[in-house]
Design a protein around this motif. Structure first.
Motif, PDB file in Angstrom:
ATOM      1  N   SER A  29       0.815  -1.211   0.000  1.00 42.20           N
ATOM      2  CA  SER A  29       0.000   0.000   0.000  1.00 42.20           C
ATOM      3  C   SER A  29       0.849   1.260   0.000  1.00 42.20           C
ATOM      4  CB  SER A  29      -0.941  -0.004   1.201  1.00 42.20           C
ATOM      5  OG  SER A  29      -1.784   1.137   1.182  1.00 42.20           O
ATOM      6  N   VAL A  30       1.896   1.270   0.842  1.00 41.50           N
ATOM      7  CA  VAL A  30       2.729   2.477   0.888  1.00 41.50           C
ATOM      8  C   VAL A  30       3.585   2.604  -0.373  1.00 41.50           C
ATOM      9  CG1 VAL A  30       2.776   2.546   3.404  1.00 41.50           C
ATOM     10  CG2 VAL A  30       4.568   1.312   2.180  1.00 41.50           C
ATOM     11  N   ARG A  31       3.842   1.506  -1.038  1.00 38.10           N
ATOM     12  CA  ARG A  31       4.619   1.565  -2.274  1.00 38.10           C
ATOM     13  C   ARG A  31       3.759   1.954  -3.471  1.00 38.10           C
ATOM     14  NH1 ARG A  31       9.588  -1.127  -2.772  1.00 38.10           N
ATOM     15  NH2 ARG A  31      10.360  -2.071  -0.867  1.00 38.10           N
ATOM     16  N   HIS A  32       2.563   1.394  -3.539  1.00 37.96           N
ATOM     17  CA  HIS A  32       1.762   1.507  -4.757  1.00 37.96           C
ATOM     18  C   HIS A  32       0.384   2.127  -4.541  1.00 37.96           C
ATOM     19  CE1 HIS A  32       4.824  -1.127  -6.468  1.00 37.96           C
ATOM     20  NE2 HIS A  32       4.612  -1.974  -5.479  1.00 37.96           N
ATOM     21  N   GLY A  33       0.072   2.530  -3.304  1.00 39.27           N
ATOM     22  CA  GLY A  33      -1.239   3.088  -3.034  1.00 39.27           C
ATOM     23  C   GLY A  33      -2.255   2.010  -2.724  1.00 39.27           C
ATOM     24  N   THR A  93      13.724   3.143  -0.435  1.00 36.76           N
ATOM     25  CA  THR A  93      12.573   4.042  -0.412  1.00 36.76           C
ATOM     26  C   THR A  93      11.305   3.246  -0.631  1.00 36.76           C
ATOM     27  OG1 THR A  93      11.497   5.950  -1.455  1.00 36.76           O
ATOM     28  CG2 THR A  93      12.828   4.537  -2.874  1.00 36.76           C
ATOM     29  N   PHE A  94      10.225   3.668   0.031  1.00 40.67           N
ATOM     30  CA  PHE A  94       8.936   3.000  -0.141  1.00 40.67           C
ATOM     31  C   PHE A  94       8.129   3.630  -1.267  1.00 40.67           C
ATOM     32  CE2 PHE A  94       9.668   1.366   4.144  1.00 40.67           C
ATOM     33  CZ  PHE A  94       9.236   0.069   3.990  1.00 40.67           C
ATOM     34  N   ILE A  95       8.481   4.846  -1.637  1.00 39.90           N
ATOM     35  CA  ILE A  95       7.725   5.550  -2.657  1.00 39.90           C
ATOM     36  C   ILE A  95       8.479   5.501  -3.971  1.00 39.90           C
ATOM     37  CG2 ILE A  95       6.568   7.714  -3.222  1.00 39.90           C
ATOM     38  CD1 ILE A  95       5.638   6.329  -0.622  1.00 39.90           C
ATOM     39  N   PRO A  96       7.928   4.853  -4.999  1.00 37.49           N
ATOM     40  CA  PRO A  96       8.642   4.757  -6.274  1.00 37.49           C
ATOM     41  C   PRO A  96       8.917   6.132  -6.868  1.00 37.49           C
ATOM     42  CG  PRO A  96       6.775   3.235  -6.204  1.00 37.49           C
ATOM     43  CD  PRO A  96       6.650   4.146  -5.017  1.00 37.49           C
ATOM     44  N   THR A 101      11.194   1.128 -11.589  1.00 35.21           N
ATOM     45  CA  THR A 101      10.258   0.273 -12.312  1.00 35.21           C
ATOM     46  C   THR A 101       9.356  -0.411 -11.289  1.00 35.21           C
ATOM     47  OG1 THR A 101      11.888  -0.156 -14.043  1.00 35.21           O
ATOM     48  CG2 THR A 101      10.009  -1.666 -13.891  1.00 35.21           C
ATOM     49  N   PRO A 102       8.091   0.000 -11.200  1.00 39.62           N
ATOM     50  CA  PRO A 102       7.213  -0.576 -10.187  1.00 39.62           C
ATOM     51  C   PRO A 102       6.956  -2.060 -10.447  1.00 39.62           C
ATOM     52  CG  PRO A 102       5.947   0.761 -11.728  1.00 39.62           C
ATOM     53  CD  PRO A 102       7.393   0.985 -12.046  1.00 39.62           C
ATOM     54  N   SER A 103       6.800  -2.808  -9.381  1.00 35.74           N
ATOM     55  CA  SER A 103       6.514  -4.236  -9.543  1.00 35.74           C
ATOM     56  C   SER A 103       5.159  -4.411 -10.208  1.00 35.74           C
ATOM     57  CB  SER A 103       6.524  -4.930  -8.182  1.00 35.74           C
ATOM     58  OG  SER A 103       5.468  -4.453  -7.365  1.00 35.74           O
ATOM     59  N   SER A 167      -1.890   3.758   3.063  1.00 36.12           N
ATOM     60  CA  SER A 167      -1.744   4.680   1.935  1.00 36.12           C
ATOM     61  C   SER A 167      -1.800   6.129   2.392  1.00 36.12           C
ATOM     62  CB  SER A 167      -2.829   4.413   0.882  1.00 36.12           C
ATOM     63  OG  SER A 167      -4.120   4.730   1.396  1.00 36.12           O
ATOM     64  N   ARG A 168      -2.492   6.395   3.489  1.00 35.77           N
ATOM     65  CA  ARG A 168      -2.589   7.755   4.010  1.00 35.77           C
ATOM     66  C   ARG A 168      -1.300   8.193   4.707  1.00 35.77           C
ATOM     67  NH1 ARG A 168      -8.828   7.920   6.416  1.00 35.77           N
ATOM     68  NH2 ARG A 168      -9.858   7.821   4.376  1.00 35.77           N
TER      69      ARG A 168
END
Length: 202
Positions: A29-33, A93-96, A101-103, A167-168
């Protein structure tokens, strides 16, 4: 069906409790929302469904009675969790960023499915819990499918709630301090679960 409400309560408490699946949902969630965590959530739900089916079959009986089969599955699952622990510990980092390249969604789905399938304790949960809530006089398969479907829907609902909360927090997690704290905690959590699984007995 006997005590369906009690089953829902027990399943809810089990799903809410911290575990590898919860940690993976938070990480995704923190990586991709929130929406990016859904493939993993669906993987966990499907994994629960498959584990329940395996537990009700002859394969489940083999795992329940064979020390060798249990040990092999246990160590495979433990190694996988240790790998995820090292991966999270070394997270930069958790935020791309734009250069990352996102998984792919299917990778998140398979990763979550693998966590559920490689956890022998999940199978024994179904072996131990399901018989207590199935009425012998009723249709076994109808009751079984209702319990498994209910469990799967609870997984989707509860993990979606976890994903929404995580995500928040993406703003804080985009900072160096947030990445360090959550990365180390997540890594230690996965590592701890791996050690616990490796040392578990039936």
């Amino acid at each position: 069906m006997a005590s369906y409400g009690l089953f829902l309560l027990l399943a809810t408490l089990t799903i809410l409790s911290p575990g590898p699946g919860v940690v993976l949902t938070l990480s995704n969630s923190v990586r991709h929302g929130w929406s990016g965590a859904l493939p993993g959530i669906l993987g966990i739900a499907l994994g629960g469904f498959l584990v329940a089916g395996i537990s009700a079959s002859s394969v489940g009986l083999i795992l329940a009675t064979s020390a060798t089969a249990f040990t092999v599955l246990k160590y495979i699952g433990a190694v996988y969790l240790l790998y995820l622990g090292v991966k999270m510990w070394n997270t930069k980092t958790f935020i791309p960023t734009l250069n990352d390249t996102p998984s792919r969604p299917w990778r998140r789905f398979v990763e979550a499915l693998s966590i559920q399938l490689l956890n022998p304790k999940a199978g024994f949960f179904f072996l131990a819990v399901f018989p207590q809530f199935i009425e012998p006089a009723g249709n076994y398969y109808t009751q079984f499918l209702l319990l498994v479907a209910s469990y799967g829907l609870l997984v989707i609902g509860i993990h979606s709630g976890y994903a929404l909360m995580a995500s928040r927090a993406r703003g804080w997690l985009s900072t160096r301090q947030g990445t360090r704290v959550v990365g180390k905690l997540s890594g230690l959590t996965f590592f701890s679960f791996g050690v616990l699984m490796a040392s578990a007995s039936k």
